[in-house]
Design a protein around this motif. Structure first.
Motif, short mmCIF file in Angstrom:
data_model
loop_
_atom_site.label_atom_id
_atom_site.label_comp_id
_atom_site.label_asym_id
_atom_site.label_seq_id
_atom_site.Cartn_x
_atom_site.Cartn_y
_atom_site.Cartn_z
N ARG A 1 0.84 -1.20 0.00
CA ARG A 1 0.00 0.00 0.00
C ARG A 1 0.88 1.25 0.00
NH1 ARG A 1 -5.39 -1.04 2.35
NH2 ARG A 1 -5.63 -3.29 2.62
N TRP A 2 0.37 2.31 -0.61
CA TRP A 2 1.11 3.58 -0.64
C TRP A 2 1.38 4.08 0.77
CZ3 TRP A 2 3.46 4.76 -4.89
CH2 TRP A 2 2.91 4.45 -6.15
N ALA A 3 0.44 3.85 1.69
CA ALA A 3 0.60 4.34 3.06
C ALA A 3 1.74 3.66 3.79
CB ALA A 3 -0.72 4.14 3.82
N GLU A 4 2.18 2.49 3.31
CA GLU A 4 3.26 1.75 3.96
C GLU A 4 4.65 2.26 3.54
OE1 GLU A 4 1.15 -2.62 4.54
OE2 GLU A 4 2.07 -2.14 2.61
N LEU A 5 4.69 3.13 2.54
CA LEU A 5 5.96 3.64 2.03
C LEU A 5 6.36 4.93 2.73
CD1 LEU A 5 5.30 3.10 -1.79
CD2 LEU A 5 6.82 1.75 -0.33
N ASP A 6 7.63 5.06 3.03
CA ASP A 6 8.19 6.28 3.60
C ASP A 6 9.25 6.80 2.62
OD1 ASP A 6 9.54 8.29 4.96
OD2 ASP A 6 9.41 7.27 6.90
N PRO A 7 8.88 7.72 1.72
CA PRO A 7 9.81 8.20 0.69
C PRO A 7 11.06 8.86 1.28
CG PRO A 7 7.55 8.85 0.19
CD PRO A 7 7.55 8.34 1.60
N ASP A 8 10.91 9.55 2.40
CA ASP A 8 12.05 10.25 2.99
C ASP A 8 13.12 9.28 3.48
OD1 ASP A 8 10.83 12.70 2.51
OD2 ASP A 8 9.77 12.67 4.43
#
Length: 264
Positions: free
Chosen positions: A140-147
């Protein structure tokens, strides 16, 4: 009944499946887990697991590691499948209908068509991360931390897992379209559900790349192999793969010939 199953019963079933040794051993392991659970629940007496004394069939290791040239062929086949399409693998082609049912089979059934771009992206993601198929498809997109360049997976084979994602995989994710109605990175036909399976595309791509003996799970093996050949420790590789125990990682730590020659 659960309490009445004997080792002879399990042995008889295991023997009946001897032509498919891998399947027979998986059934034996499943029964062992089931009867251990039954003992904990009081459905059987303790230490009476009827599957424990059955000797599994000898298995040959099925680990397969892609060489750099094979990875290049796979990449080229993925690009072709995405842009112009590739033919289905022979064993996956639809059987031509005849007689009264012929009208139900379109004439274009064997014509290569561009593959689902999300399926192609998912296969590339598996190759670049070494994740399990289910972990990637339900991301899920919410599980990703781009920083931080990480993903926090709440429910994996080994429980909660925080994975570092490499730059190539992050670039792939940044180029994917985000469907507002779907929380999934690789959504299926319905925005509420992830992409269910990518096997049909995978079989066509691997056939086009002349890699018919490569399983989808072998991409995970190959990812670990590259890390090992670059000098990565078992602990490091295990973190990337989401393993709890380095003993599990050890079977993936295959080294390519060139680094071995260099070390020698």
């Amino acid at each position: 009944r659960v309490a009445e199953v004997t080792p002879a019963d399990v042995a008889r079933l295991h023997r009946a499946m001897r032509k498919t040794k891998y399947g027979a051993n998986r059934v034996l392991a499943l029964l062992g887990s089931f009867f251990a659970y039954a003992e904990r629940q009081g459905a059987r007496s303790r230490h009476t697991n009827p599957a424990h004394d059955i000797e599994p069939y000898k298995e040959e290791s099925r680990e397969r590691f892609l060489t750099p040239s094979e990875v290049a062929r796979l990449g080229e086949a993925l690009t072709r499948a995405e842009k112009s399409g590739v033919r289905p693998a022979p064993k996956r082609q639809r059987v031509r209908k005849t007689g009264a049912t012929a009208k139900y089979r379109p004439k274009t059934a064997d014509t290569p068509l561009p593959a689902n771009p999300l399926a192609i992206a998912a296969i590339r993601f598996l190759l670049l991360t070494g994740w399990r198929e289910r972990e990637a498809l339900t991301l899920r997109w919410a599980e990703l931390d781009p920083d931080r360049g990480t993903a926090t997976l709440r429910d994996t084979k080994t429980g909660k897992s925080v994975r570092v994602i490499g730059a190539p995989a992050r670039m792939l994710l940044s180029e994917l379209p985000s469907i507002a109605e779907s929380p999934f990175v690789f959504p299926g036909r319905s925005p509420d559900h992830p992409l269910i399976e990518i096997n049909r595309v995978w079989y066509a791509v691997r056939h086009a790349a002349k890699l018919d003996d490569v399983r989808l799970h072998d991409l995970r093996h190959s990812f670990a192999s590259v890390s090992a050949s670059s000098g990565g420790s078992l602990l490091l590789i295990g973190k990337l793969l989401g393993h709890r125990d380095t003993a599990t990682t050890a079977k993936y730590a295959h080294l390519f010939d060139d680094p071995q020659r260099a070390a020698a």
